[in-house]
Scaffold this motif. Structure first.
Motif, PDB file in Angstrom:
ATOM      1  N   THR A 160       0.828  -1.204   0.000  1.00  0.00           N
ATOM      2  CA  THR A 160       0.000   0.000   0.000  1.00  0.00           C
ATOM      3  C   THR A 160       0.861   1.253   0.000  1.00  0.00           C
ATOM      4  O   THR A 160       0.578   2.219  -0.727  1.00  0.00           O
ATOM      5  CB  THR A 160      -0.928   0.003   1.229  1.00  0.00           C
ATOM      6  OG1 THR A 160      -1.730  -1.179   1.220  1.00  0.00           O
ATOM      7  CG2 THR A 160      -1.830   1.213   1.219  1.00  0.00           C
ATOM      8  N   THR A 164     -18.619   2.031   9.159  1.00  0.00           N
ATOM      9  CA  THR A 164     -18.376   0.992   8.148  1.00  0.00           C
ATOM     10  C   THR A 164     -18.630  -0.397   8.709  1.00  0.00           C
ATOM     11  O   THR A 164     -19.196  -1.257   8.021  1.00  0.00           O
ATOM     12  CB  THR A 164     -16.936   1.105   7.622  1.00  0.00           C
ATOM     13  OG1 THR A 164     -16.768   2.372   6.975  1.00  0.00           O
ATOM     14  CG2 THR A 164     -16.635  -0.008   6.624  1.00  0.00           C
ATOM     15  N   TRP A 172     -14.410 -14.018   3.847  1.00  0.00           N
ATOM     16  CA  TRP A 172     -14.196 -13.354   2.564  1.00  0.00           C
ATOM     17  C   TRP A 172     -15.338 -12.392   2.262  1.00  0.00           C
ATOM     18  O   TRP A 172     -15.112 -11.298   1.740  1.00  0.00           O
ATOM     19  CB  TRP A 172     -14.097 -14.408   1.464  1.00  0.00           C
ATOM     20  CG  TRP A 172     -14.242 -13.823   0.099  1.00  0.00           C
ATOM     21  CD1 TRP A 172     -13.264 -13.268  -0.678  1.00  0.00           C
ATOM     22  CD2 TRP A 172     -15.466 -13.690  -0.647  1.00  0.00           C
ATOM     23  NE1 TRP A 172     -13.798 -12.809  -1.847  1.00  0.00           N
ATOM     24  CE2 TRP A 172     -15.141 -13.048  -1.868  1.00  0.00           C
ATOM     25  CE3 TRP A 172     -16.793 -14.063  -0.402  1.00  0.00           C
ATOM     26  CZ2 TRP A 172     -16.100 -12.776  -2.831  1.00  0.00           C
ATOM     27  CZ3 TRP A 172     -17.738 -13.786  -1.358  1.00  0.00           C
ATOM     28  CH2 TRP A 172     -17.395 -13.151  -2.560  1.00  0.00           C
ATOM     29  N   GLY A 178     -14.975  -9.125   4.034  1.00  0.00           N
ATOM     30  CA  GLY A 178     -13.958  -8.316   3.379  1.00  0.00           C
ATOM     31  C   GLY A 178     -14.468  -7.671   2.106  1.00  0.00           C
ATOM     32  O   GLY A 178     -14.170  -6.505   1.812  1.00  0.00           O
ATOM     33  N   SER A 179     -15.265  -8.417   1.327  1.00  0.00           N
ATOM     34  CA  SER A 179     -15.825  -7.850   0.102  1.00  0.00           C
ATOM     35  C   SER A 179     -16.822  -6.740   0.413  1.00  0.00           C
ATOM     36  O   SER A 179     -16.940  -5.772  -0.346  1.00  0.00           O
ATOM     37  CB  SER A 179     -16.497  -8.945  -0.724  1.00  0.00           C
ATOM     38  OG  SER A 179     -17.702  -9.388  -0.115  1.00  0.00           O
ATOM     39  N   SER A 215     -14.853  -3.656   1.119  1.00  0.00           N
ATOM     40  CA  SER A 215     -14.368  -3.105  -0.150  1.00  0.00           C
ATOM     41  C   SER A 215     -15.502  -2.422  -0.906  1.00  0.00           C
ATOM     42  O   SER A 215     -15.323  -1.335  -1.468  1.00  0.00           O
ATOM     43  CB  SER A 215     -13.771  -4.226  -1.011  1.00  0.00           C
ATOM     44  OG  SER A 215     -12.706  -4.866  -0.349  1.00  0.00           O
ATOM     45  N   GLY A 216     -16.670  -3.060  -0.934  1.00  0.00           N
ATOM     46  CA  GLY A 216     -17.818  -2.449  -1.598  1.00  0.00           C
ATOM     47  C   GLY A 216     -18.287  -1.182  -0.929  1.00  0.00           C
ATOM     48  O   GLY A 216     -18.954  -0.346  -1.564  1.00  0.00           O
ATOM     49  N   VAL A 248     -16.600   1.309  -0.254  1.00  0.00           N
ATOM     50  CA  VAL A 248     -15.995   2.468  -0.913  1.00  0.00           C
ATOM     51  C   VAL A 248     -16.992   3.085  -1.889  1.00  0.00           C
ATOM     52  O   VAL A 248     -17.168   4.308  -1.945  1.00  0.00           O
ATOM     53  CB  VAL A 248     -14.706   2.053  -1.650  1.00  0.00           C
ATOM     54  CG1 VAL A 248     -14.137   3.236  -2.428  1.00  0.00           C
ATOM     55  CG2 VAL A 248     -13.680   1.516  -0.662  1.00  0.00           C
ATOM     56  N   GLY A 265     -14.585   3.507   3.798  1.00  0.00           N
ATOM     57  CA  GLY A 265     -14.521   3.478   2.348  1.00  0.00           C
ATOM     58  C   GLY A 265     -14.429   4.870   1.755  1.00  0.00           C
ATOM     59  O   GLY A 265     -13.586   5.146   0.884  1.00  0.00           O
ATOM     60  N   VAL A 287      -6.167   1.094   5.039  1.00  0.00           N
ATOM     61  CA  VAL A 287      -5.955  -0.254   4.499  1.00  0.00           C
ATOM     62  C   VAL A 287      -5.467  -1.200   5.598  1.00  0.00           C
ATOM     63  O   VAL A 287      -5.878  -2.367   5.660  1.00  0.00           O
ATOM     64  CB  VAL A 287      -4.965  -0.204   3.325  1.00  0.00           C
ATOM     65  CG1 VAL A 287      -4.600  -1.614   2.873  1.00  0.00           C
ATOM     66  CG2 VAL A 287      -5.558   0.567   2.158  1.00  0.00           C
ATOM     67  N   ILE A 324      -8.444  -2.148   7.754  1.00  0.00           N
ATOM     68  CA  ILE A 324      -9.297  -3.092   7.036  1.00  0.00           C
ATOM     69  C   ILE A 324      -8.681  -4.487   7.053  1.00  0.00           C
ATOM     70  O   ILE A 324      -9.387  -5.483   7.221  1.00  0.00           O
ATOM     71  CB  ILE A 324      -9.516  -2.603   5.588  1.00  0.00           C
ATOM     72  CG1 ILE A 324     -10.379  -1.340   5.586  1.00  0.00           C
ATOM     73  CG2 ILE A 324     -10.168  -3.685   4.739  1.00  0.00           C
ATOM     74  CD1 ILE A 324     -10.545  -0.723   4.217  1.00  0.00           C
ATOM     75  N   TYR A 376     -10.334  -7.795   8.681  1.00  0.00           N
ATOM     76  CA  TYR A 376     -10.513  -9.004   7.867  1.00  0.00           C
ATOM     77  C   TYR A 376      -9.911 -10.231   8.561  1.00  0.00           C
ATOM     78  O   TYR A 376     -10.515 -11.306   8.573  1.00  0.00           O
ATOM     79  CB  TYR A 376      -9.868  -8.804   6.502  1.00  0.00           C
ATOM     80  CG  TYR A 376      -9.969 -10.001   5.600  1.00  0.00           C
ATOM     81  CD1 TYR A 376     -11.145 -10.296   4.926  1.00  0.00           C
ATOM     82  CD2 TYR A 376      -8.888 -10.860   5.420  1.00  0.00           C
ATOM     83  CE1 TYR A 376     -11.249 -11.404   4.108  1.00  0.00           C
ATOM     84  CE2 TYR A 376      -8.973 -11.964   4.604  1.00  0.00           C
ATOM     85  CZ  TYR A 376     -10.158 -12.228   3.947  1.00  0.00           C
ATOM     86  OH  TYR A 376     -10.253 -13.327   3.150  1.00  0.00           O
TER      87      TYR A 376
END
Length: 316
Positions: free
Chosen positions: A22, A100, A238, A241-242, A245-246, A248, A260, A279, A282, A286
């Motif tokens: 990152t 979030t 998983w 985590g998605s 990410s979504g 954002v 996000g 990051v 997050i 996760y």
């Protein structure tokens, strides 16, 4: 102890890799950190101002030296300060993390509820129900978050006027963002769960339950559903985590404060401490959710618990 040590070393390596990739990736963003401190590329800073900021913040030092200083700060719990906001990154994350996590947790719960309902409804002795359930799952998986969120705003905010188009305090402001994140995930979980559910209905333990005189409803809800949920439980880490990410996209679309939206602002501003800090948080979330998923796997499937103990594994 060896297993615990290996797991701890694995976590440390993952966090180091996340931070390293990152940080160097953030430096590859067009522009330079000194411009971000002065307000971005549109600030029209003079060469003298840029030189002063480079010397003040240490941007004129070798890149590897700056990287080592960043790692040293992380080891002491210091995420640095935002270039744009002049505020400690820990304070920024503290103000947005809860929003979030609530959004992701609610979306995961709704996705699970929808997936279970679709799996139960599409596994009955009806070709139409099976075909309809499969169509809904495939459609949900293929829908992007931003498109679904835009459609929901047009229908329920602009058309019907039932819900606010942007995030607002209270439960009403969460409905559309949660649905935008949950429905695509529900389609994926539903696909996995339905296949396992069909296999469980023909398994020996369900045949034994029917032979004992248990009702079909109990067989489906108590025996088959527990077995069908195992793959979906394994994927929940998983999935969470998605969802983060979504967030954002969804937080930006609905003007909802959260990690996000903070990450997107950091990327647009070239704010490297904010990018690395968000990051990293997050990644930690996760990892914790993955551990919780493994624990849930062991609770739902006694065979995994037995396999972790040699004597019981031999008995199984």
């Amino acid at each position: 102890m060896g297993r615990v040590l290996a797991r701890v070393l694995g976590v440390v390596f993952v966090l180091w890799a996340v931070v390293t990739l990152t940080w160097f990736g953030a430096y590859a963003i067009p522009g330079e950190p000194a411009e971000a401190v002065l307000g971005g590329s549109g600030s029209k800073a003079t060469a003298e101002q840029l030189a002063q900021i480079r010397a003040e913040y240490g941007f004129d030092r070798p890149l590897l030296t700056q990287y080592a200083d960043m790692l040293g700060g992380l080891l002491h719990g210091d995420l640095g300060a935002s270039y744009a906001l002049k505020t400690p990154v820990t304070e920024i994350i503290g103000q947005t993390l809860a929003g979030t996590l609530v959004l992701a947790a609610l979306s995961l719960a709704v996705a699970w509820a929808v997936a279970v309902l679709v799996a139960l409804g599409s596994t009955r002795d009806s070709r139409l129900g099976t075909a309809l359930g499969s169509l809904l799952e495939v459609t949900a998986v293929a829908v992007p978050h931003f498109w679904l969120g835009s459609v929901l705003i047009l229908v329920f905010s602009v058309g019907l006027g039932w819900l606010p188009p942007i995030s607002a305090p209270g439960a009403a402001g969460l409905v559309l963002p949660v649905l935008s994140l949950a429905l695509p995930l529900a389609g994926f979980l539903g696909q996995v769960m339905r296949e396992s559910f069909l296999a469980a209905l023909d398994a020996p333990f369900t045949l034994s339950a029917r032979a004992r005189g248990e009702t079909e409803t109990r067989v489906r809800l108590v025996h088959a559903l527990r077995h069908a949920a195992l793959p979906a439980i394994s994927l929940s880490g998983w999935a969470f985590g998605s969802l983060v990410s979504g967030a954002v996209v969804v937080e930006t679309l609905f003007s909802r404060p959260g990690l996000g939206r903070t990450l997107l602002s950091g990327v647009l501003d070239g704010d490297i401490p904010v990018i690395v800090g968000v990051v990293l948080v997050i990644a930690v979330v996760y990892i914790l959710v993955t551990f919780a998923t493994e624990a849930a796997d062991r609770i739902a499937d006694p065979r995994l618990k037995a396999a972790s103990r040699p004597s019981e594994a031999a008995a199984w």
